[in-house]
Design an enzyme around this catalytic site. Sequence first.
Site, short mmCIF file in Angstrom:
data_model
loop_
_atom_site.label_atom_id
_atom_site.label_comp_id
_atom_site.label_asym_id
_atom_site.label_seq_id
_atom_site.Cartn_x
_atom_site.Cartn_y
_atom_site.Cartn_z
N MET A 8 45.52 24.31 60.99
CA MET A 8 44.49 25.00 61.77
C MET A 8 45.09 26.63 61.43
O MET A 8 46.24 27.07 61.38
CB MET A 8 45.04 25.00 63.34
CG MET A 8 44.44 25.89 64.23
SD MET A 8 42.81 25.71 64.42
CE MET A 8 43.04 23.96 64.72
N CYS A 9 44.19 27.46 61.57
CA CYS A 9 44.41 28.91 60.95
C CYS A 9 43.45 29.83 61.93
O CYS A 9 42.68 29.44 62.59
CB CYS A 9 44.11 29.11 59.57
SG CYS A 9 44.59 27.93 58.29
N GLY A 10 44.09 31.14 61.90
CA GLY A 10 43.18 32.12 62.61
C GLY A 10 42.62 32.86 61.42
O GLY A 10 43.24 33.42 60.31
N ARG B 171 47.66 31.62 66.27
CA ARG B 171 46.84 30.42 65.64
C ARG B 171 47.55 29.73 64.38
O ARG B 171 47.41 28.66 64.08
CB ARG B 171 45.24 30.48 65.44
CG ARG B 171 44.51 30.63 66.55
CD ARG B 171 43.13 30.88 66.14
NE ARG B 171 42.54 29.85 65.43
CZ ARG B 171 41.86 28.90 65.96
NH1 ARG B 171 41.36 29.02 67.30
NH2 ARG B 171 41.26 28.12 65.11
N ASN C 227 39.42 27.54 57.80
CA ASN C 227 40.20 26.93 58.72
C ASN C 227 39.54 25.65 58.81
O ASN C 227 38.85 25.37 59.72
CB ASN C 227 40.00 27.73 59.89
CG ASN C 227 40.45 27.05 61.22
OD1 ASN C 227 41.25 26.45 61.06
ND2 ASN C 227 39.91 27.63 62.40
#
Length: 592
Positions: free
Chosen positions: A1-3, A28, A76
């Site tokens: 998960m990324c921002g 995140r 993401n």
Amino acid sequence: MCGICCVVSLSLSRCSLHDHVYETLHRRGPDRSRDVTASSSNPEYSCLFSAHVLHMRGSPTPQPLQDDHGNLLLWNGEVFGGLAVEPEENDTQVVLSRLSACKSPSAVLSVLGQVKGPWAIIYYQKEEHCVWFGRDFFGRRSLLWSWGADERSFTLTSVSSHSSDLRCLEVPAVGVYRVDLKSWTERESLKVDVYSWELTDSDFTWEGFPSSVSFVLNHSGLSSPVLPMNMSVTEVEPNSCNSSHTSLDDLKELLKSTGKRETVRRLIDVLGEAVRRRVQHLPHQSHPHQAQVAILFSGGIDSMILAVLADRYIPPDRSIDLLNVAFKLQEPKKNRGSGKKGQNNKKERETHAVTTSLQTHFDVPDRITGRDGLRELTALSPGRKWNFVEINVTQEELKEMRMKNICHLVYPLDTVLDDSIGCAVWFAARGSGLVSEGEAAQRQHNSTAKVVLTGIGADEQLAGYSRHRVRFKTSGLQGLVKELAMELGRISSRNLGRDDRIIADHGKEARFPYLDEDVVSFLNTLPVWEKADLSLPRGLGEKLLLRLAAAELGLGPSAVLPKRAMQFGSRIAKLENSREKASEKCSRLIAS
Ligand SMILES: *[C@@H]1O[C@H](CO)[C@@H](O)[C@H](O)[C@H]1NC(C)=O
Ligand SMILES: *[C@@H]1O[C@H](CO)[C@@H](O)[C@H](O)[C@H]1NC(C)=O
Ligand SMILES: *[C@@H]1O[C@H](CO)[C@@H](O)[C@H](O)[C@H]1NC(C)=O
Ligand SMILES: *[C@@H]1O[C@H](CO)[C@@H](O)[C@H](O)[C@H]1NC(C)=O
Ligand SMILES: *[C@@H]1O[C@H](CO)[C@@H](O)[C@H](O)[C@H]1NC(C)=O
């Protein structure tokens, strides 16, 4: 998960990002953050790309990831299938190298159409002066957009801030979007090409967007990753069930008699595979037995099945965290007279009586079914260490965290229901609570699992909600199947974007096995009457196929528990004004 985030502006002045949005993105993806700018003087524009990575496995791959041509990828997502990712490869790299090789829009669409798994993407093509963006078919990852007041800039971001001057909308998960920056500089208005998914509703309306933005829909090229829903409604023999009371025996009887066993086994196989892909190859924990996987756990059938399947694929010496959230029950006096409508009424009163006599304020319905569920799991898999994490939330802490974090994450959604579920899921996913050890002892437990499984999607596909019964009563199978198709179509805007923003805030990744492409395709091929039989009583008829699977898997009484929505099960709805409607705008979400 990324921002992930990008700010695009038709000027050469530096793009900037609101501090609070930056911080929220960083939560995140706490492991690695990087900003990259790209600009061009002819056509004149500049872009800021900001990426915050949560490291899940393999060697860390920083983002934005750039190729030799200067193209930039913000990814993401998780490739669970469709594109080949070798064990030593990184999916971000694989996606970029596939996109780099694309010579036309249709090639880009063909790559994205193949991916199985959740994703939100921002992809900048330098030569072509194009920005691509979008979300997967179901919208399992959040992506918001907003326009500058001058209408000469726009922002795309995983998450925003309620109080910032960015007014956001969720990017509708109807397809993949492309903005040609060169043609934008040449015209007054922004034209966005939308390549819609094959099966999405073509009547989609673009509400709330500035009038200077036009959307040009292109129906060719993006193939849907799931099979279409079987709309067949030929009437069939109803299942017979003599008792009006549901029991496990009725279910076992049905499993024997209806010749459904083959379908039930296929469901278990395909769902098991979806769970397997989501619980294996996870980041190492400092402690070898510490849980890598947590489950949002009410003890209801959806979460019980996830737990049983996860147990199959997680090494036996690893613990599994079962996250169970409860909001403090009000003093008995205050509750009197605030009776809720609906079938829960009697049951809730019973539970309430128990609560007062025991004087434990957190014994809400989901806590009680959660404990029962834990007993079933322990009986089925006694060697496993199940951490039943009792997460107790007080009114004070709820208020504090809602203002500090949760209201920003729920945004741009805004209803009473979004508030209840958003808050309940946030506290559950944080994973900080008490675990009982032996008879009386309890110890503080903070879950370090980076993967959080949730049961969302089961009710929408298998007719779990009471509104499905209403629909079935008024308009039969025909009405029911239409309702299910509609609900699967809107699950991104109702739930998934919000839940992704909420869970990712803890630096954890939400995973949704019931929304795995293969699971959905399997369920979509079945006619509706195989999935549910709403002529049977509550606790049996809704999600019938899943209940049969639970019986086949050896589950006990949890297999016939009626559906209870999280806002009632956790009692968060009871904390607030009980006269509110779930669909009303929630004043508590407005940051002061
Ligand atoms: C790719 O790298 C990112 C960032 O380090 C990481 O989160 C992700 O789990 C990796 N994916 C694979 C398939 O190794
Ligand atoms: C739609 O997209 C396809 C594939 O990129 C392209 O070939 C076609 O020209 C587009 N159609 C329109 C009307 O723009
Ligand atoms: C949380 O609630 C449970 C009852 O469900 C109780 O056993 C536990 O002691 C409570 N913990 C705290 C810290 O209040
Ligand atoms: C566990 O989480 C709580 C709440 O988030 C926090 O206050 C506490 O410091 C954490 N404890 C440990 C040992 O990390
Ligand atoms: C829909 O279900 C019916 C009844 O089982 C079946 O005969 C038909 O082949 C199914 N259709 C599709 C497209 O799967």
